[in-house]
Write an enzyme that holds these catalytic residues in place. Structure first.
Site, mmCIF file in Angstrom:
data_model
loop_
_atom_site.group_PDB
_atom_site.id
_atom_site.type_symbol
_atom_site.label_atom_id
_atom_site.label_comp_id
_atom_site.label_asym_id
_atom_site.label_seq_id
_atom_site.Cartn_x
_atom_site.Cartn_y
_atom_site.Cartn_z
ATOM 1 N N GLU A 47 0.688 -0.977 0.406
ATOM 2 C CA GLU A 47 0.055 -0.186 0.042
ATOM 3 C C GLU A 47 0.598 1.231 -0.043
ATOM 4 O O GLU A 47 0.677 2.268 -0.918
ATOM 5 C CB GLU A 47 -1.151 -0.242 0.962
ATOM 6 N N TYR A 130 -6.295 7.268 3.979
ATOM 7 C CA TYR A 130 -6.471 5.901 2.965
ATOM 8 C C TYR A 130 -5.723 4.732 3.125
ATOM 9 O O TYR A 130 -5.907 4.013 3.290
ATOM 10 C CB TYR A 130 -5.783 6.228 1.251
ATOM 11 N N ASP A 148 -9.803 5.954 -2.431
ATOM 12 C CA ASP A 148 -8.361 6.300 -3.731
ATOM 13 C C ASP A 148 -9.161 6.961 -4.355
ATOM 14 O O ASP A 148 -10.051 6.908 -4.526
ATOM 15 C CB ASP A 148 -8.014 5.261 -2.929
#
Length: 352
Positions: A47, A130, A148
């Site tokens: 991520e 996020y 996102d």
DNA sequence: AAAGCGTGGTG
DNA sequence: TCACCAAGCTT
């Protein structure tokens, strides 16, 4: 579109079960359905790498990092320079500095175990709203609202939201929250992002194969391809600079580690002056017979274009640099340099 | 809270 | 060639 919130989650999960991309940090939906969870370390690493970065660019870096540092403890124990060198070329280098900080906090203060809630994750360096939600949903199957750029685009089109970003963010987040199911939230989050990346794409979306086509207000209105709207960005100015590349007679190169803050912070680079719209004074880092190289390196950063002139010199073993340090040839890997510095090396190497 | 912060692919 | 864009965070 009142039925959208009811219908969409099931449609998305069904689509995801059939079309999920096979990614090295992901547990396939069939396994996820049986309760298999991915390694939080790998989810976190992927991520962070994927922030503002494409899957195609991340793959090789993810493989290199997980091979070299298989656990968060291993990464936490790594020297800064090795991690920054491994990150070189991926961009947004504050991510790598925060990655190390985060690994060390998790390793030292949390026993090597990542927090399993979005709120807990949010407190860690480099983890914003996020990324906290994404890890909570994907690694721990918590019903966090994951928003996102993909999700913003899908929501703007589904609900035909014309408010330009970033002002539309709260509205789009509320829409995403309304669609987030209690069942399989991790798969749901990945489904919406996959849909945005492969079907509901920024340009020429493939509405004909979209599982949500029948429910999409933007599709009905014909506005989908033009959403989301965005406020206009400032044009990029041109800045100029000068870099010095010195090679010692034993093949060592004169490099410096840039300060932690600011552009290319913490990365290796060639000594030189500040980059500005007008040429700045830039005294050489070592006394030598410098010569100007013809041409210039052109490189575009997030907020300006750079034209970098190069000066090169051969120096003896007795050279005493006032800036930087000589990196022995055996230790020097151009791949450890950020791209603009690697471009400078590629242009200058033939002059030696 | 608006600006700073990379890079490579794409049309 | 060039503007736009990508699984954003920090200050």
């Amino acid at each position: 579109m009142r039925d959208l919130a009811e219908a969409a989650p099931a449609l998305l999960l069904d689509w995801y079960d059939r079309h999920a991309r096979d990614l090295p940090w992901r547990v396939p939906p069939a396994q996820a359905l049986r309760g298999v969870r991915p390694d939080p370390y790998r989810v976190w690493l992927s991520e962070v790498m994927l922030q503002q970065t494409t899957v195609a660019a991340v793959r090789a870096y993810f493989a290199a990092f997980t091979t070299r540092w298989p656990t968060v403890q291993a990464l936490a124990a790594a020297p800064d320079a090795e991690v920054m060198g491994e990150w070189a070329g991926l961009g947004y280098y504050a991510r790598a500095r925060n990655l190390l900080k985060c690994a060390r906090v998790v390793s030292d203060d949390h026993g090597g175990v990542f927090p399993d809630t979005a709120d807990g994750l949010r407190t860690l360096p480099g983890i914003g709203s996020y990324t906290a939600a994404a890890i909570a949903a994907i690694a721990f199957d918590r019903p966090a609202v994951v928003v996102d750029g993909n999700v913003e685009r899908v929501m703007a089109r589904l609900f035909d939201v014309h408010t330009p970003l970033p002002a539309a963010k709260p509205e789009l987040t509320a829409k995403a929250a309304a669609l987030t199911p209690a069942e399989r939230p991790g798969c749901h989050a990945q489904a919406v992002m996959d849909l945005g990346a492969t079907v509901c794409t920024p340009r020429s979306p493939a509405c004909g194969i979209c599982p949500l086509m029948a429910h999409c207000a933007g599709r009905a209105a014909g506005t989908a391809p033009d959403l989301p709207r965005k406020t206009q960005k400032q044009p990029k100015p041109v800045r100029v600079g000068l870099a010095y590349l010195a090679r010692r007679s034993d093949g060592a190169w004169l490099l410096e580690t840039r300060p932690d803050k600011g552009l290319l912070g913490g990365m290796l680079g060639w000594p030189g002056g500040d980059w500005a719209e007008t040429p700045q004074a830039a005294p050489p880092p070592v006394e030598a017979d410098w010569r100007d190289l013809p041409g210039e390196v052109r490189h575009t950063f997030t907020h300006f274009h750079l034209r970098l002139a190069l000066r090169v010199a051969d120096v003896g073993m007795d050279a005493q640099p006032v800036r930087g340090h000589f990196v022995p040839a055996a230790q020097f890997r151009p791949a450890d340099l950020p791209t603009v510095m690697r471009k400078a090396f590629d242009m200058a190497r033939g002059a030696f």
